[in-house]
Design an enzyme around this catalytic site. Structure first.
Site, short mmCIF file in Angstrom:
data_model
loop_
_atom_site.label_atom_id
_atom_site.label_comp_id
_atom_site.label_asym_id
_atom_site.label_seq_id
_atom_site.Cartn_x
_atom_site.Cartn_y
_atom_site.Cartn_z
N HIS A 115 0.88 -1.18 0.00
CA HIS A 115 0.00 0.00 0.00
C HIS A 115 0.91 1.23 0.00
CE1 HIS A 115 -2.76 2.95 1.90
NE2 HIS A 115 -3.75 2.16 1.53
N ASP A 171 2.80 -4.92 7.88
CA ASP A 171 1.57 -4.14 7.74
C ASP A 171 0.41 -5.14 7.78
OD1 ASP A 171 -0.68 -2.89 6.85
OD2 ASP A 171 0.22 -2.02 5.05
N GLN A 197 -4.82 -5.73 6.62
CA GLN A 197 -5.81 -6.62 5.98
C GLN A 197 -5.74 -8.04 6.50
OE1 GLN A 197 -8.15 -5.38 4.19
NE2 GLN A 197 -7.29 -3.38 3.70
N LYS A 241 -10.59 -0.85 10.43
CA LYS A 241 -10.79 -2.00 9.54
C LYS A 241 -11.18 -3.24 10.32
CE LYS A 241 -7.41 -0.22 6.26
NZ LYS A 241 -8.13 0.17 5.05
N CYS A 264 -4.63 2.53 -3.67
CA CYS A 264 -3.38 3.01 -3.04
C CYS A 264 -2.27 1.99 -3.21
CB CYS A 264 -3.60 3.31 -1.55
SG CYS A 264 -4.71 4.67 -1.27
#
Ligand code: PMP
Length: 405
Positions: free
Chosen positions: A121, A198, A201, A224, A363
Site C-alpha cells: 500500500h 503491515d 488486511q 478496519k 493506493c
C-alpha cells in the site's frame, strides 16, 4: 453466528440506500461498527470523560484505567509479551511513519537499503521513499509473479548486507494475496534484518500472533476491524522501543523538563505526545473484544465460502478478468470488466443495486502497474456479509455489462 443475526448488531444495516438495504462489500476500506462499539464511545464521553494520567479526580482515574486497560486488550489481541509494546497511533499510516522516523532514520547511511515488496500500500512505500531521499539510502523491491505471489528468489537476492529493514504487507489490500510472513521474517532475521509487518488486511481475517511470527514491528488500523477511525496500533518489540527516539514531542511523553534538557518517559508513553485518542483506544478495545467473540472458525469458514462463491460467479461472467490468482487469498477479489472503466462499474452498482464496492488503484499503484492496470474493481467481505450480497453484486455486474458492454 449466523450473518443475519450478526447484522442485527450493526445499526448501519437498518439504513436503506436508494430504497434498498445495502450490500456492503467495501470492508477492506473500512468495516462497519457494532452497537457495542458505538455505545462504548457514548459511555466514555457521557460518563467518564477526562484527560488521562494527569489529574487525581475520579473521572481522570476512570479514564486512565480504561485507557490502560485498552492497551492491555490490544496487547492480548496480538499476543504481545507486554502492554508496554503497544503504542496507540492514528492508524497504520502513522505507525509506519513512527517506525521510519524514530527507528530507522538514525540507522540509515548513504547506500543502505530498505526492502519492500511490489504488493505494498502507498502508506508502506512513501514514508520509506522520503526517508531514503533524506538519508541517501535506497529502496529495493521484491517482485511478484503473474498470480501475485512473491518471488522468493528475488527476495533472497535483494535481502543483502545493506538491508536495514524489511517492511511488507501481510495481506495485500489490492489483490488479497497473503504472504508467507513467518518464513519471510525468519529468513530476514537470519540476515540480522528487522521486519515491519503491515497487518491492516490480515488482522480482520484471522489471528495474528506477534510472538509466533516474531515480527519486530506490526501495524494495523482500528477502523478496519470494527473500531472507530483515528485509532490504530503499533506493536514493537520492547528492545526496539527502548532504543528509539521520540516521534513527536510535547506533554505526556516527558518525565522532567527544563529549558536546557528534557528527560523522556519510557515506552510506550514516550511515543504518545499530547492528549491521546482516549475514547478511540477504549472503543478499539471494545471492537477487539467483539471481534474475538465473533471470530470463530465457522465465521472464518463463512468468509472463505463467500470468497469462493464470488470467485466462481465472477469466473462465469464473460469479459471479466480477475486480478491475480495467489496461492493464498484472504478477504477480497479484484477484477476488471473488459471495456468498462472501474469507476463506472462502481457508480452503476451503487445507483442500480445499492452494492458498495471500491474502484481505483487501491493506493497500490506500483502493483496495479505490474498487472498493466490503472484501476480495478474490488469486492471485500466481512463476517456480516451474506451470499445474497455476493449474488446482488454478480447480478449488478450483469446489469452493468448490459448497459455499458
Ligand atoms: N496498509 C494496508 C494494506 C491498507 O489496506 C491500508 C488502508 N487501506 C493502509 C495500510 C493504511 O491504513 P490507514 O489509512 O488506516 O492508515
Amino acid at each position: 453466528m449466523d450473518p443475519n443475526t450478526l447484522r442485527a448488531l450493526f445499526p448501519i444495516f437498518e439504513r436503506q440506500v436508494r430504497g434498498q438495504s445495502i450490500a456492503y462489500l467495501d470492508n477492506a476500506a473500512t468495516t462497519h461498527k457494532p452497537r457495542c462499539v458505538l455505545e462504548a464511545i457514548q459511555r466514555h464521553y457521557a460518563e467518564h470523560n477526562a484527560n488521562v494520567h494527569r489529574a487525581a479526580h475520579l473521572l481522570s482515574q476512570e479514564a486512565s484505567l480504561a485507557y490502560d486497560a485498552a492497551r492491555k486488550t490490544a496487547a492480548g489481541f496480538l499476543n504481545a509479551a507486554s502492554p508496554s509494546e503497544i503504542v496507540f497511533v492514528r492508524g497504520a499510516t502513522e505507525g509506519i511513519n513512527l517506525v521510519a522516523y524514530s527507528f530507522l532514520r538514525a540507522r540509515l547511511a548513504p547506500g543502505d537499503e530498505i526492502l519492500l515488496t511490489l504488493t505494498e500500500h502507498h502508506s508502506n512505500i512513501v514514508p520509506w521513499q522520503l526517508l531514503a531521499q533524506q538519508t541517501g539510502a535506497c529502496l529495493q523491491v521484491v517482485g511478484v509473479d503473474a498470480q501475485g505471489d512473491l518471488l522468493w528468489e528475488d527476495f533472497e537476492q535483494k535481502l543483502s548486507q545493506k538491508t536495514r529493514l524489511f517492511a511488507l504487507v501481510h495481506v495485500s489490500n489490492a489483490i488479497g494475496v497473503r504472504h508467507p510472513v513467518k518464513k519471510l521474517i525468519a529468513r530476514a532475521h537470519a540476515q540480522g534484518v528487522p521486519v515491519l509487518l503491515d497487518a491492516c488486511q490480515s488482522v480482520p481475517h484471522g489471528p495474528v500472533d506477534v510472538q509466533d511470527l516474531d515480527a519486530d514491528f506490526l501495524v494495523f488500523s482500528g477502523h478496519k476491524v470494527f473500531g472507530p477511525t483515528g485509532i490504530g496500533v503499533l506493536y514493537a518489540k520492547k528492545a526496539h522501543l527502548d532504543a528509539m527516539l521520540p516521534y513527536q514531542s510535547g506533554g505526556g511523553m516527558v518525565e522532567h523538563v527544563t529549558f536546557e534538557h528534557t528527560r523522556f518517559r519510557p515506552a510506550p508513553e514516550r511515543f504518545e505526545a499530547g492528549t491521546p485518542n482516549i475514547c478511540g483506544a477504549i472503543a478499539l478495545a471494545e471492537a477487539l473484544r467483539f471481534y474475538k467473540q465473533i471470530a470463530t472458525p465457522a465465521a472464518f469458514a463463512h468468509e472463505e465460502a463467500l470468497i469462493q462463491a464470488l470467485l466462481e460467479g465472477l469466473r462465469s461472467l464473460p469479459g471479466l478478468r480477475i486480478i491475480g490468482n495467489p496461492r493464498e487469498r484472504v478477504g477480497l477479489v479484484s477484477f476488471c470488466l473488459e471495456g468498462i472503466h472501474a469507476h463506472d462499474v462502481d457508480t452503476l452498482l451503487d445507483h442500480q443495486s445499492a452494492v458498495a464496492i471500491r474502484s481505483g488503484h487501491h493506493c497500490a499503484q506500483p502493483l496495479m502497474r505490474h498487472f498493466g492496470l490503472t484501476s480495478s474493481v474490488r469486492a471485500s467481505v466481512s463476517f456480516y456479509n451474506t451470499l445474497e450480497d455476493i449474488h446482488r453484486l454478480l447480478e449488478g455486474l450483469l446489469k452493468v455489462r448490459m448497459r455499458l458492454g
